[in-house]
Design an enzyme around this catalytic site. Structure first.
Site, short mmCIF file in Angstrom:
data_model
loop_
_atom_site.label_atom_id
_atom_site.label_comp_id
_atom_site.label_asym_id
_atom_site.label_seq_id
_atom_site.Cartn_x
_atom_site.Cartn_y
_atom_site.Cartn_z
N LYS A 188 0.83 -1.21 0.00
CA LYS A 188 0.00 0.00 0.00
C LYS A 188 0.87 1.26 0.00
O LYS A 188 0.55 2.27 -0.65
CB LYS A 188 -0.93 -0.01 1.22
CG LYS A 188 -1.76 1.24 1.42
CD LYS A 188 -2.80 1.49 0.35
CE LYS A 188 -3.50 2.82 0.58
NZ LYS A 188 -4.58 3.11 -0.33
N LYS A 256 0.10 11.67 5.56
CA LYS A 256 0.44 10.55 6.44
C LYS A 256 1.10 9.42 5.63
O LYS A 256 2.14 8.88 6.00
CB LYS A 256 -0.85 10.03 7.11
CG LYS A 256 -0.70 8.68 7.77
CD LYS A 256 -2.00 7.89 7.84
CE LYS A 256 -2.83 7.77 6.63
NZ LYS A 256 -3.47 6.51 6.33
P1 NAP Z 1 -12.19 9.25 7.36
O1 NAP Z 1 -13.28 9.66 6.43
O2 NAP Z 1 -11.49 10.27 8.16
O3 NAP Z 1 -12.80 8.13 8.31
C1 NAP Z 1 -12.15 7.64 9.43
C2 NAP Z 1 -13.21 7.32 10.45
O4 NAP Z 1 -12.59 6.71 11.56
C3 NAP Z 1 -13.94 8.56 10.94
O5 NAP Z 1 -15.34 8.35 10.83
C4 NAP Z 1 -13.48 8.68 12.39
O6 NAP Z 1 -14.48 9.16 13.26
C5 NAP Z 1 -13.20 7.24 12.72
N1 NAP Z 1 -12.26 7.13 13.83
C6 NAP Z 1 -11.08 7.74 13.98
N2 NAP Z 1 -10.52 7.36 15.14
C7 NAP Z 1 -11.39 6.51 15.70
C8 NAP Z 1 -11.40 5.80 16.91
N3 NAP Z 1 -10.38 5.90 17.76
N4 NAP Z 1 -12.47 5.02 17.18
C9 NAP Z 1 -13.50 4.91 16.31
N5 NAP Z 1 -13.57 5.57 15.15
C10 NAP Z 1 -12.51 6.36 14.86
O7 NAP Z 1 -11.06 8.46 6.59
P2 NAP Z 1 -11.21 7.50 5.32
O8 NAP Z 1 -11.01 8.33 4.10
O9 NAP Z 1 -12.41 6.65 5.46
O10 NAP Z 1 -9.86 6.63 5.48
C11 NAP Z 1 -9.76 5.56 6.40
C12 NAP Z 1 -8.49 4.79 6.09
O11 NAP Z 1 -8.55 4.30 4.75
C13 NAP Z 1 -7.21 5.65 6.18
O12 NAP Z 1 -6.16 4.89 6.69
C14 NAP Z 1 -6.96 6.02 4.72
O13 NAP Z 1 -5.59 6.30 4.49
C15 NAP Z 1 -7.45 4.77 3.99
N6 NAP Z 1 -7.91 4.96 2.63
C16 NAP Z 1 -8.73 5.99 2.27
C17 NAP Z 1 -9.14 6.13 0.95
C18 NAP Z 1 -10.02 7.28 0.49
O14 NAP Z 1 -10.16 7.49 -0.72
N7 NAP Z 1 -10.67 8.01 1.38
C19 NAP Z 1 -8.74 5.20 0.00
C20 NAP Z 1 -7.95 4.13 0.38
C21 NAP Z 1 -7.53 4.02 1.70
P3 NAP Z 1 -14.80 10.72 13.49
O15 NAP Z 1 -16.03 10.97 12.69
O16 NAP Z 1 -15.01 10.86 14.94
O17 NAP Z 1 -13.60 11.50 13.00
#
Ligand code: NAP
Length: 311
Positions: A188, A256
């Site tokens: 990744k 990150k």
């Molecule tokens: P995101 O929209 O910020 O979602 C992360 C979620 O995790 C938020 O809803 C957050 O809650 C929750 N969270 C954070 N800390 C937590 C905890 N301690 N306990 C419970 N929930 C918690 O991020 P995302 O885009 O979905 O990305 C998630 C992961 O996938 C990351 O590692 C990212 O690098 C990877 N990723 C993302 C994409 C993309 O296109 N977005 C693609 C591939 C991979 P809150 O609402 O409270 O903040």
């Protein structure tokens, strides 16, 4: 691990179509993945730090839990999808975490993108706790999550990978076991290096094309059919032309990931000069307050470096 529990678990997992799945982290990626698992007929319980996102899962036919412990109770599969290494550690370790409350023999699939060394260490701790860990970061963006067509690079034991197929097939299309624990995160990291470099060069090309006043829609169409064509061009080109940087994938998350790949490359004694440069540009955008933009927002800086508009 207790072998009898594991074998019983494997039988149950095969015979029942419905699997009890806990999803921790219901953001841009986790929520659509959880919804697809509901739509595939699974019994899905979600937990998110801010509870309104878990309510969205409940409205879509899943269930909302108000703690990690309640979400994972009795789950055969636990999926974590939170932003960064410390976030994963905070949901799996400690008295309230996944390791303390998930059933013996449960599969723990970490779909978050985190440091490979942390993934390796957590896999070891998960096995000590009687779980079956897989690091399974994804690529394909929000649309890939919504459509259930993510690419998933999986590190861990082959038998655990096989046991997870049924669940992974719901959220992904290209699912590959790449090696032992931590390997999924290494692959990744390479993915994020390639994507960031592609986006930066696409952004520079769009700035260049606009400076010459050519028809940029036409230009991107023809570029997309040749060797310059890519999924990055397909998914991010129009966003640049429209100056629409709604996330998608936030620059803060890509910052990150560039930190992960530059550190891991240095540890391996590998130089990534272009990656290092793009990492600095991503950091500059985050430092000036653009971290919540989509990573196609690299276009903004490319445009400004040429003295063009700031929109
Ligand atoms: P995101 O929209 O910020 O979602 C992360 C979620 O995790 C938020 O809803 C957050 O809650 C929750 N969270 C954070 N800390 C937590 C905890 N301690 N306990 C419970 N929930 C918690 O991020 P995302 O885009 O979905 O990305 C998630 C992961 O996938 C990351 O590692 C990212 O690098 C990877 N990723 C993302 C994409 C993309 O296109 N977005 C693609 C591939 C991979 P809150 O609402 O409270 O903040």
């Amino acid at each position: 691990m207790n072998l009898r529990t594991l074998n019983r678990h494997r039988r149950t997992f095969k015979e029942n179509d419905m699997t009890k799945i806990a999803v921790i982290g219901l953001g841009i990626m986790g929520l659509p993945m959880a919804k697809n698992l509901v739509n595939a007929g699974h019994d899905v319980v979600g937990y998110n730090r801010s509870p309104e996102k878990a309510e969205k899962l409940a409205q879509a036919g899943g269930a909302a839990a108000d703690s990690v412990a309640k979400a994972v109770a009795g789950a055969e599969v636990v999926i974590t999808m939170v932003p960064d290494s410390p976030d994963v550690q905070s949901v799996v370790e400690g008295d309230d975490g996944v390791f303390a409350h998930a059933a013996q023999g449960a599969l723990w699939i970490d779909a978050s993108t985190i440091r490979p060394d942390v993934a390796g260490y957590l896999a070891h701790a998960a096995r000590e706790a009687g779980l079956r860990p897989l690091d399974a970061p994804v690529s394909g963006g929000e649309q890939g999550a919504v459509d259930g067509v993510l690419s998933i690079m999986v590190g861990g034991e082959e038998t655990d990978f096989e046991a997870a197929q049924e669940v992974l097939n719901v959220v992904g299309k290209t699912i590959v076991h790449v090696g032992p624990s931590g390997s999924g995160q290494t692959v990744k990291a390479a993915n994020q290096l390639i994507v960031a470099g592609n986006i930066e060069l696409l952004a520079e090309a769009v700035v260049f094309l606009e400076a010459y006043g050519v028809d940029t829609d036409a230009a991107l169409r023809v570029l997309g059919g040749g060797l310059a064509g890519s999924k990055v061009l397909d998914q991010k080109g129009q966003k640049m032309l429209d100056r629409n940087f709604d996330p998608g994938f936030r620059l803060a998350l890509h910052n990150k990931d560039m930190g992960i790949v530059t550190a891991a490359a240095r540890e391996a004694g590998v130089t990534i000069p272009l990656g290092g440069l793009v990492a600095q540009l991503v950091t500059a955008l985050v430092a000036r307050g653009d971290g919540s933009l989509d990573h196609s927002g690299l276009f903004r800086l490319a445009n400004e470096l040429s003295g063009r508009d700031k929109k």
